[in-house]
Design an enzyme around this catalytic site. Structure first.
Site, PDB file in Angstrom:
ATOM      1  N   ILE A 179      36.236  18.653   8.261  1.00 42.36           N
ATOM      2  CA  ILE A 179      37.537  19.267   7.985  1.00 42.36           C
ATOM      3  C   ILE A 179      38.293  18.379   6.998  1.00 42.36           C
ATOM      4  CG2 ILE A 179      39.690  20.149   8.972  1.00 42.36           C
ATOM      5  CD1 ILE A 179      38.314  20.104  11.724  1.00 42.36           C
ATOM      6  N   ARG A 181      41.644  19.074   3.882  1.00 44.73           N
ATOM      7  CA  ARG A 181      42.559  20.104   3.391  1.00 44.73           C
ATOM      8  C   ARG A 181      42.130  20.670   2.039  1.00 44.73           C
ATOM      9  NH1 ARG A 181      47.246  15.612   2.113  1.00 44.73           N
ATOM     10  NH2 ARG A 181      47.054  15.604  -0.161  1.00 44.73           N
ATOM     11  N   ASP A 199      32.225  11.480   5.105  1.00 44.12           N
ATOM     12  CA  ASP A 199      30.874  12.007   4.887  1.00 44.12           C
ATOM     13  C   ASP A 199      30.797  12.964   3.702  1.00 44.12           C
ATOM     14  OD1 ASP A 199      30.060  10.494   7.016  1.00 44.12           O
ATOM     15  OD2 ASP A 199      29.984  12.145   8.449  1.00 44.12           O
ATOM     16  N   GLU A 240      25.882  17.995  12.653  1.00 48.29           N
ATOM     17  CA  GLU A 240      26.798  18.469  13.689  1.00 48.29           C
ATOM     18  C   GLU A 240      26.261  19.699  14.414  1.00 48.29           C
ATOM     19  OE1 GLU A 240      29.292  15.892  11.121  1.00 48.29           O
ATOM     20  OE2 GLU A 240      27.760  17.420  10.738  1.00 48.29           O
ATOM     21  N   GLU A 289      51.122  15.361   6.257  1.00 44.45           N
ATOM     22  CA  GLU A 289      49.823  15.086   6.861  1.00 44.45           C
ATOM     23  C   GLU A 289      49.943  14.792   8.353  1.00 44.45           C
ATOM     24  OE1 GLU A 289      46.744  14.989   6.953  1.00 44.45           O
ATOM     25  OE2 GLU A 289      45.963  15.333   4.931  1.00 44.45           O
ATOM     26  N   LYS A 398      32.223   3.407  12.537  1.00 44.28           N
ATOM     27  CA  LYS A 398      32.641   4.502  11.666  1.00 44.28           C
ATOM     28  C   LYS A 398      34.046   4.998  12.006  1.00 44.28           C
ATOM     29  CE  LYS A 398      31.268   9.081   9.979  1.00 44.28           C
ATOM     30  NZ  LYS A 398      30.270  10.158  10.032  1.00 44.28           N
TER      31      LYS A 398
END
Length: 510
Positions: A179, A181, A199, A240, A289, A398
């Site tokens: 995800i 924007r 990623d 995923e 944000e 990560k």
């Protein structure tokens, strides 16, 4: 005629089933009054977040008739003020009961990490609801869509706030769902950030090194479990889709795109597809944000996401996150999914951590680690050594790149209760003595003080572990204090008697 998919096993596997269950449980507000996408729609959604109201489904958006295309679901994973069901929309996204607690949500994610992935299956286009309607080339005009303006200082209209980007490496070995924007740029392109350490940025660079644009798809209204996992910082080179299958108990069904070889969920509401340019950029932003702040006028050049096909199902629904002050989807999705991954990392490192939680009010910047004090004592350690070990383990991981502040609490503290966390920090974290700083790890540049604090742009900004525990908790089985609260000094039988007779005392009545 609408294609009717097989009944979903749970809301986690099908967005339409998710919406239906919200309606069945009176957690959906269908708005038929005309609403203007210019600020009004977003303002309603912001107030819904702040009042923890029912999720609004906007049916009558000004300009929608004809080319407007979609309905909009606001606050899809917002909180509910319904007693005992505050995390209802989060729980449903994982196929859990509406009454699930924060601890139960983290637990199912933690358990799923130990399951083998359940690979997706490919189906033919004629069985995919998302292929019911198709637009190509010059028939696409995203300027004509009823895309909301979220805030008056935003740099443009953000179509992509709660959709799932799908990209893969040039050799096809890694497919990534994420995800980030996306703002409408012109009739057939979006513009948005591609951060190098994320990623999507890593894969984009692989395509750039080949001198090619990156094949891409953006999917709205995907299975709720999929959008949740898209916000989880799982290890690189992990798909995923397999994790979502294991989490929801059923392989995700995918169908091939029209213009590239990306595969998308068959029951998605809307899919945009073509490529992300590795050479062309345009001004993007600003946008309020996840940290709840916006800096007007701070547009920056970002890559173009070029659209040459849109497929969608009948009467599609666009899920929308109006980012800003907590609590909205950045906190309920990203915060929870990061917390679950941090718990996995700590337990894999044999650290005595029972639960990790991100208080929604911290805007994904505080993470609270609950320490198993019995296992802690067996380590024969102390506050400095243990805090430093925790810091290097988490900040070097990560998800640690996104996290600047860790709080260690004992297992008498509930990390999901901010009042508990504040009490522990205020009473047990001695300034300087119980604070341990780490300068060797970087931060995501979106953190406001990284770009606008006293040291903007000057190397790494310190991260901190605040140990909200006493030295005695590391060595003594019996605590030297008692808690002055309902759950503290009163015998269990007294607590149970009070709870059982609460209504008889005249409390809890309208």
């Amino acid at each position: 005629m609408e294609v009717t998919p097989a009944k979903a096993v749970s809301a986690a596997q099908d967005f339409r089933q998710f919406v239906k269950e919200l309606e069945d449980e009176n957690d959906l507000n269908v708005i038929t009054k005309e609403v203007d996408p210019h600020l009004e729609l977003a303002a309603i959604t912001r107030r819904v977040y702040e009042m923890e109201e029912r999720a609004p489904l906007f049916e009558n958006i000004k300009g929608r008739k004809g080319s407007g295309l979609f309905r909009i679901l606001g606050a899809p994973v917002g909180l509910s003020r319904n007693p005992g069901r505050r995390f209802r929309r989060i729980a449903k996204s994982f196929g859990l009961p509406s009454t699930a607690t924060g601890e139960e949500i983290i637990s199912i994610l933690n358990a799923c990490k130990k399951k083998p992935p359940l690979p997706p299956i490919h189906v033919s286009p004629d069985k995919a609801p998302v292929k019911q309607y198709k637009l190509f080339g010059d028939d696409i005009d995203m300027n004509a869509l009823s895309v909301p303006l979220h805030h008056d200082a935003d740099g443009g209209k953000f179509l992509q706030t709660f959709g799932m980007h799908i990209v893969k490496t040039p050799d096809g070995r890694w497919v990534n769902w994420s995800i980030t924007r996306g703002m409408v740029h012109d009739k057939r392109s979006l513009v948005g950030p591609v951060i190098p350490k994320q990623d999507i940025g890593v894969i984009w660079q692989m395509w750039k090194d080949k001198g090619q644009d990156m094949p891409w798809a953006l999917c709205f209204g995907v299975p709720p479990a999929a959008i949740m996992v898209s916000g989880m910082p799982i290890p690189k080179w992990t798909d995923e889709a397999g994790f979502v299958g294991a989490l929801s108990g059923k392989p995700v069904e995918l169908v091939k795109c029209e213009t590239n070889d990306i595969y998308v969920p068959v029951n998605a509401e809307i899919v945009l597809e073509r490529v992300v340019s590795t050479t062309e950029v345009a001004p993007e932003g600003p946008m309020a944000e996840y940290h709840g702040m916006i800096y007007p006028g701070e547009a920056k050049n970002k890559p173009l996401f070029k659209v040459n096909a849109i497929t969608h199902r009948y009467d599609p629904i666009l899920p929308l996150c109006v980012a800003g002050r907590a609590t909205e989807e950045n906190q309920t999705v990203w915060g929870i999914m990061q917390a679950a991954e941090v718990l996995n990392i700590c337990q894999a490192a044999n650290l005595p951590i029972k639960l990790v939680w991100c208080p929604f009010e911290s805007h994904c910047l505080w993470f609270v680690l609950q320490v198993d004090r019995e296992k802690l004592r067996a380590l024969n350690t102390n506050i400095p050594d243990f805090s430093n070990r925790i810091g290097h383990t988490v900040f070097g991981s990560k998800p640690g790149w996104y996290i600047p502040k860790l709080f260690l609490v004992g297992d008498d503290i509930d990390p999901t209760d901010l009042r508990d966390v504040i009490w522990a920090e205020a009473t047990r974290c001695q300034p300087s003595t119980n604070e341990f700083f780490f300068e060797e790890y970087g931060n995501i540049p979106l953190i406001p003080y990284v770009g606008h604090g006293l040291r903007p742009g000057r190397g790494n900004h310190p991260k901190v572990v605040r140990c909200c525990m006493f030295p005695s908790e590391f060595v003594d089985r019996e605590l030297s204090w008692k808690e002055g609260s309902f759950r503290g000094p009163y015998p269990v039988e007294i607590q149970e008697k009070v709870i059982d007779n609460w209504s008889a005392y005249g409390f809890g009545q309208e």
